[in-house]
Design a protein around this motif. Structure first.
Motif, PDB file in Angstrom:
ATOM      1  N   SER B 245       9.736   0.045  -2.805  1.00 20.81           N
ATOM      2  CA  SER B 245       9.365  -1.214  -2.159  1.00 20.81           C
ATOM      3  C   SER B 245       8.656  -2.146  -3.112  1.00 20.81           C
ATOM      4  O   SER B 245       7.793  -1.715  -3.877  1.00 20.81           O
ATOM      5  N   ALA B 246       8.994  -3.421  -3.033  1.00 20.71           N
ATOM      6  CA  ALA B 246       8.341  -4.434  -3.853  1.00 20.71           C
ATOM      7  C   ALA B 246       7.788  -5.541  -2.964  1.00 20.71           C
ATOM      8  O   ALA B 246       8.416  -5.931  -1.983  1.00 20.71           O
ATOM      9  N   ALA B 247       6.596  -5.996  -3.313  1.00 21.73           N
ATOM     10  CA  ALA B 247       5.964  -7.095  -2.588  1.00 21.73           C
ATOM     11  C   ALA B 247       6.023  -8.346  -3.445  1.00 21.73           C
ATOM     12  O   ALA B 247       5.630  -8.319  -4.612  1.00 21.73           O
ATOM     13  N   ILE B 248       6.531  -9.429  -2.843  1.00 25.15           N
ATOM     14  CA  ILE B 248       6.632 -10.700  -3.559  1.00 25.15           C
ATOM     15  C   ILE B 248       5.769 -11.688  -2.790  1.00 25.15           C
ATOM     16  O   ILE B 248       6.233 -12.375  -1.884  1.00 25.15           O
ATOM     17  N   ALA B 249       4.485 -11.689  -3.132  1.00 23.82           N
ATOM     18  CA  ALA B 249       3.508 -12.490  -2.408  1.00 23.82           C
ATOM     19  C   ALA B 249       2.721 -13.308  -3.421  1.00 23.82           C
ATOM     20  O   ALA B 249       2.548 -12.900  -4.568  1.00 23.82           O
ATOM     21  N   VAL B 250       2.221 -14.451  -2.973  1.00 19.34           N
ATOM     22  CA  VAL B 250       1.465 -15.328  -3.855  1.00 19.34           C
ATOM     23  C   VAL B 250      -0.039 -15.071  -3.708  1.00 19.34           C
ATOM     24  O   VAL B 250      -0.768 -15.039  -4.684  1.00 19.34           O
ATOM     25  N   TYR B 251      -0.503 -14.826  -2.484  1.00 15.43           N
ATOM     26  CA  TYR B 251      -1.939 -14.701  -2.226  1.00 15.43           C
ATOM     27  C   TYR B 251      -2.413 -13.258  -2.376  1.00 15.43           C
ATOM     28  O   TYR B 251      -1.715 -12.323  -1.974  1.00 15.43           O
ATOM     29  N   PRO B 252      -3.612 -13.085  -2.941  1.00 17.26           N
ATOM     30  CA  PRO B 252      -4.125 -11.741  -3.243  1.00 17.26           C
ATOM     31  C   PRO B 252      -4.201 -10.816  -2.027  1.00 17.26           C
ATOM     32  O   PRO B 252      -3.840  -9.642  -2.119  1.00 17.26           O
ATOM     33  N   MET B 253      -4.633 -11.348  -0.885  1.00 14.12           N
ATOM     34  CA  MET B 253      -4.784 -10.510   0.310  1.00 14.12           C
ATOM     35  C   MET B 253      -3.499  -9.752   0.647  1.00 14.12           C
ATOM     36  O   MET B 253      -3.520  -8.579   1.005  1.00 14.12           O
ATOM     37  N   TYR B 254      -2.372 -10.442   0.526  1.00 12.39           N
ATOM     38  CA  TYR B 254      -1.107  -9.841   0.952  1.00 12.39           C
ATOM     39  C   TYR B 254      -0.582  -8.888  -0.115  1.00 12.39           C
ATOM     40  O   TYR B 254       0.043  -7.871   0.198  1.00 12.39           O
ATOM     41  N   LYS B 255      -0.870  -9.223  -1.370  1.00  9.72           N
ATOM     42  CA  LYS B 255      -0.576  -8.260  -2.434  1.00  9.72           C
ATOM     43  C   LYS B 255      -1.379  -6.986  -2.185  1.00  9.72           C
ATOM     44  O   LYS B 255      -0.881  -5.865  -2.309  1.00  9.72           O
ATOM     45  N   GLY B 256      -2.639  -7.168  -1.812  1.00  9.37           N
ATOM     46  CA  GLY B 256      -3.517  -6.018  -1.589  1.00  9.37           C
ATOM     47  C   GLY B 256      -3.040  -5.158  -0.433  1.00  9.37           C
ATOM     48  O   GLY B 256      -3.033  -3.924  -0.512  1.00  9.37           O
ATOM     49  N   LEU B 257      -2.632  -5.811   0.653  1.00 10.63           N
ATOM     50  CA  LEU B 257      -2.141  -5.051   1.811  1.00 10.63           C
ATOM     51  C   LEU B 257      -0.887  -4.267   1.430  1.00 10.63           C
ATOM     52  O   LEU B 257      -0.707  -3.117   1.836  1.00 10.63           O
ATOM     53  N   ALA B 258      -0.026  -4.883   0.642  1.00  9.89           N
ATOM     54  CA  ALA B 258       1.198  -4.206   0.201  1.00  9.89           C
ATOM     55  C   ALA B 258       0.846  -3.034  -0.720  1.00  9.89           C
ATOM     56  O   ALA B 258       1.473  -1.964  -0.651  1.00  9.89           O
ATOM     57  N   ARG B 259      -0.190  -3.228  -1.562  1.00  2.00           N
ATOM     58  CA  ARG B 259      -0.592  -2.153  -2.468  1.00  2.00           C
ATOM     59  C   ARG B 259      -1.111  -0.946  -1.681  1.00  2.00           C
ATOM     60  O   ARG B 259      -0.886   0.200  -2.065  1.00  2.00           O
ATOM     61  N   LEU B 260      -1.769  -1.217  -0.552  1.00  2.30           N
ATOM     62  CA  LEU B 260      -2.287  -0.134   0.301  1.00  2.30           C
ATOM     63  C   LEU B 260      -1.187   0.823   0.750  1.00  2.30           C
ATOM     64  O   LEU B 260      -1.442   2.006   0.966  1.00  2.30           O
ATOM     65  N   VAL B 261       0.026   0.306   0.966  1.00  7.67           N
ATOM     66  CA  VAL B 261       1.120   1.170   1.407  1.00  7.67           C
ATOM     67  C   VAL B 261       2.056   1.484   0.237  1.00  7.67           C
ATOM     68  O   VAL B 261       3.198   1.889   0.427  1.00  7.67           O
ATOM     69  N   GLY B 262       1.546   1.303  -0.972  1.00  7.10           N
ATOM     70  CA  GLY B 262       2.260   1.803  -2.147  1.00  7.10           C
ATOM     71  C   GLY B 262       3.363   0.917  -2.677  1.00  7.10           C
ATOM     72  O   GLY B 262       4.180   1.372  -3.485  1.00  7.10           O
ATOM     73  N   MET B 263       3.400  -0.345  -2.238  1.00  4.30           N
ATOM     74  CA  MET B 263       4.449  -1.213  -2.797  1.00  4.30           C
ATOM     75  C   MET B 263       4.097  -1.599  -4.230  1.00  4.30           C
ATOM     76  O   MET B 263       2.939  -1.718  -4.596  1.00  4.30           O
ATOM     77  N   LYS B 264       5.143  -1.819  -4.992  1.00  2.67           N
ATOM     78  CA  LYS B 264       4.974  -2.388  -6.324  1.00  2.67           C
ATOM     79  C   LYS B 264       4.713  -3.888  -6.143  1.00  2.67           C
ATOM     80  O   LYS B 264       5.426  -4.573  -5.402  1.00  2.67           O
ATOM     81  N   ILE B 265       3.672  -4.397  -6.814  1.00  2.00           N
ATOM     82  CA  ILE B 265       3.321  -5.804  -6.648  1.00  2.00           C
ATOM     83  C   ILE B 265       3.992  -6.614  -7.750  1.00  2.00           C
ATOM     84  O   ILE B 265       3.713  -6.410  -8.929  1.00  2.00           O
ATOM     85  N   ALA B 266       4.874  -7.498  -7.344  1.00  2.00           N
ATOM     86  CA  ALA B 266       5.624  -8.273  -8.328  1.00  2.00           C
ATOM     87  C   ALA B 266       4.813  -9.479  -8.786  1.00  2.00           C
ATOM     88  O   ALA B 266       3.916  -9.944  -8.089  1.00  2.00           O
TER      89      ALA B 266
END
Lengths: 401, 401
Positions: B245-266
Motif C-alpha cells: 500500500s502507498a499513501a499519496i497525501a500532501v498533509y502530514p496528518m494523513y501521511k501519519g495515519l497511513a504510516r500507522l497502518v504500514g503504508m509506504k508514504i510517497a
C-alpha cells in the motif's frame, strides 16, 4: 445476547406455517453493462404477484464483500450467525455424501494418492481413478480396526473419500497430513491440544494401516487427509424457535445442513414437482418448511445465463402450489448470489421476498435485484431473516414491557 | 471474529490494483432548504460516468450520529473499526506535525502557559506567542535530559507543542496536567497503572526541568500537558489484506495515519496534479493506493460553499488520470462530511462510489448524496468498504465450504 437467546425468550406458540424457499445462488449480475440480471430477465408472474403483496429487500449472507460457501449461506438463512457458528470442511464433505455425522464424530476429507518406494508422493490425486476404484479402495480401508474408536471410510468420487472417527473426547485441532506438493512424504498428524492429540494418534494408526493395505494398489497406494472437523454444536430449530421443521431438499449437502439444525429430512423425490408434492403431504405435521432448489446455482456455476433464467421461470411456475397451501409466511430468497457472469458464488446481496398478511407495502412490483434495492426490508444480514419470519408468523412476543 | 481476522483468512494473491481516493469531508448539506449539496451542485461528468458504470451508496464513518475526527474517519476507510482501534490525541498531534512516532513512544500535547510567582496559571495560552517563540522555547526544552528515556519537544504553532517520550514500558494512563482554569497550579502527573506511573514520574521530572529553564521567560514560563497517548498497535495493511500500500497525501496528518497502518508514504508533491503524477510513477510497485485530497474539507470548514463546489470540480477534472491507469477497483468517498453550512465535520453519511467490472447496476446516474441514497451499496459502516474493495478486486476467497 445473540439472536438465538432472544428467540428462545420471545417465542410464542402458534398454528402458523412458514415456508422458506431457497433458490440456491439466486442473485446475479447482467451479462453486459446496462443489461438485466438473470432474475430481472426471467418472466416471473407469480413471484411478482407475491412481491406486490409482500415486502422485499436484499440479504447480505455474511458481511459486505464476503462470499459464502453453502454452509455459512444456509446457517445465516436459518438464523445462525455464520461467523459464530462454523462448520468445518470435513463435516461439510460428510454431509455432502449424506453420511449421518453425529455429535461424537470428527470427519476429514481424504485423498488417494500415489507414493514411490521411498514413500514420497508422486501424484497427489492418484491419477484421478474411476469412482468405482475409489469405492473398492474405501471398502478395503473399512477393514481397518483401531481400538477405542469406530471408523467409517466413505467414497466421494475419483480420488476423494471421507474418513469419520466416532468416539468420545476427540478433538479436531489436527494438521492436514497432505504436504500439498509432490516429492514430499505425507505428514504425521499432530494434535495441538490433548483431545486433538488423541485424534491424531488414532489417525496415524489409521494411515499406517492404510499404507499396509494399499501398498500393492498403485496408483492408489496411499492416502492424505485434510480439514479435520468436529461435529458442530448448534441448537436445533425446535429449541430456538419452537418450530417443527422439515427440509425438502434433493441434494445431500442441503439435507445435511438442515439435519445440523435439527430439521426432519423429508423424502423429497428428484424434481421440483416432487418437492411440492412432499410439501403438501407434510403440511399438517410441521410448522416450518425449508425447500431447497439447486438449479439456480448450478446453472450460474456453469456460466449459463439463459439456463439460469429458465430455472428461475420453472421455479416461478411451481409457486402457485405453495400459495395454494396458504402459508402464513412465504419467503423466497437465495443463500448467496451465483452470477453466471462470474461462474461462482459471489458476495453480492441476495434478493429476498417475504409475503405475509402483515407486510407493510413498499411499492416494489417486480422481483429483481434492482427493484429490491427500494424494498421495505432494505439491506440486512441474512441472520435477521428468521426473526422477521417469526414476527410475521405471529410467533414472537414483545421484548420488554 | 473481527474483519481483520476474516481478511487474513480469506485473502488471495492477485495482480489487481485498488485506488481509494479520499476527498476529505466530501459529504455536505444544502445552503438553503430545497437546495442542493456541494457535491450535487458541482459539475462532475467524470464522477458521474463512474457512478453509472459502478455502484454507489453512503458510508457511516463510525455509527449513526457520530461525527468522527480525521483519525477514526480514516481508520474506518482502511477497514479498522474506529471504536476498536483508537488513536490518542497526543499521537494524532505528533502525526499532524510529521513527527515519526514509533512503537516505544508516548506522545502528549503541550501548551506554553504563564504562571505567577506562586506558580498559579495566569494565562493558559501564554498570550498566544508567535510561532517563532514557540520554536525557540522548544529548542530550550529539548536540552532537558532524563535518564532512561529519550525526549523530543516539537513545536506545533503559537503556544502549542508536542512532547514525545521514547522508552520501554511506558504507559499512557496519565492525567492531564492542565487544570483547565487560571488561578490554579499545573497538576502533578499521576499514572493509574505501573507502566503509566513510570511515565508520570518521567513527565514530572520533565516539567520540573521546564519550570527551571523557563522561569525567566514569561509569558512562556511554564508548560501544561494534555492527552497522553501511546503509539497504537494496529496490524498493517500488508498483514491484514496482503496489499502493498502507498499513501499519496500532501498533509502530514494523513501521511501519519497511513504510516500507522504500514503504508509506504510517497513523496506526493503539493498539488493534485503532482499527486496524480506520483500515482502514475508508483503504479507498478503497489497494489493499493490511498490518495488524500484535503481541499473539500478545508473549504467546508471555511464555510465556503462555492469554493467547496470548485474543489470538487477540480477533483473531477483530474479523475481521468486515475481511470487511464485502469485500476481494477476505484473508490471515491470521504472520511466524513464537512458541510459548508456547519463549518465543521459532521455525522452525515458520506457519498461513496465504487467502480469495478463486477458491480451490480443500481440505476444511479449522478454522484451526490440524494442519488447515493438509492445506490446498490445502501448505507453501511465505513469499515465494510475495504472487504468490498477486496472482493471486487478478486482478492478474497470463499468463507466456508
Amino acid at each position: 445476547m445473540n439472536i438465538q437467546q432472544l428467540m428462545r425468550e420471545l417465542r410464542e406458540e402458534s398454528d402458523s406455517k412458514i415456508v422458506l424457499l431457497v433458490a440456491d445462488g439466486l442473485g446475479g449480475l447482467p451479462e453486459e453493462p446496462g443489461g438485466k440480471t438473470e432474475l430481472e430477465s426471467a418472466r416471473t408472474p407469480n413471484l411478482d404477484a407475491c412481491v406486490r403483496e409482500g415486502v422485499s429487500g436484499l440479504s447480505i449472507p455474511v458481511l459486505p464483500g464476503i462470499t459464502p460457501g453453502s454452509g455459512p449461506g444456509h446457517l445465516g438463512l436459518f438464523g445462525y450467525d455464520p461467523l459464530q457458528y462454523r462448520i468445518g470442511r470435513g463435516i461439510l464433505e460428510a454431509l455432502g455424501i449424506n453420511f449421518p455425522v453425529g455429535e461424537r464424530d470428527v470427519a476429514v476429507r481424504g485423498n488417494f494418492c500415489t507414493v514411490d518406494d521411498a514413500g514420497r508422493i508422486t501424484d497427489r490425486r492418484a491419477g484421478r481413478p474411476a469412482t468405482e476404484r475409489c469405492v473398492a479402495m474405501c471398502r478395503r480401508l473399512q477393514e481397518i480396526h483401531i481400538s477405542g474408536v469406530e471408523i467409517y471410510v466413505e467414497p466421494v468420487r475419483e480420488h476423494r473419500f471421507v474418513l469419520v472417527l466416532r468416539g468420545d473426547g476427540l478433538g479436531d485441532a489436527v494438521n492436514d497430513t497432505d504436504p500439498q506438493q509432490v516429492g514430499a512424504r505425507p505428514l504425521e498428524a499432530v494434535g495441538s491440544d490433548p483431545v486433538s492429540a488423541k485424534t491424531a494418534r488414532l489417525v496415524n494408526q489409521f494411515v499406517a494401516g492404510a499404507a499396509r493395505m494399499l501398498h500393492d494398489q498403485a496408483p492408489t497406494n496411499m492416502v492424505t487427509l485434510r480439514g479435520f472437523a468436529r461435529y458442530p454444536k448448534i441448537e436445533t430449530m425446535q429449541e430456538v424457535y419452537g418450530l417443527r421443521s422439515a427440509a425438502i431438499a434433493v441434494y445431500p449437502m442441503y439435507k445435511g445442513l438442515a439435519r445440523l439444525v435439527g430439521m426432519k429430512i423429508a423424502d423429497a423425490g428428484a424434481t421440483l414437482g416432487d418437492q411440492m408434492e412432499t410439501l403438501r403431504t407434510l403440511w399438517n405435521d410441521f410448522d416450518f418448511f425449508f425447500l431447497h432448489y439447486k438449479y439456480t446455482d448450478s446453472t450460474g456455476e456453469d456460466g449459463n445465463f439463459a439456463a439460469k433464467v429458465e430455472m428461475i421461470e420453472k421455479l416461478d411456475g411451481e409457486l402457485p402450489k405453495v400459495r395454494a397451501l396458504e402459508p402464513d409466511v412465504l419467503i423466497v430468497t437465495g443463500d448467496h448470489s451465483t452470477p453466471s457472469k462470474l461462474r461462482s458464488h459471489s458476495w453480492h446481496p441476495v434478493p429476498v421476498l417475504l409475503w405475509s398478511k402483515t407486510c407493510r407495502p413498499d411499492a416494489v412490483v417486480e422481483f429483481g435485484e434492482t427493484y429490491c434495492l427500494r424494498g421495505g426490508l432494505g439491506q440486512f444480514e441474512a441472520k435477521h431473516l428468521m426473526p422477521l419470519a417469526m414476527a410475521h408468523a405471529g410467533r414472537l412476543g414483545k421484548y420488554g414491557a
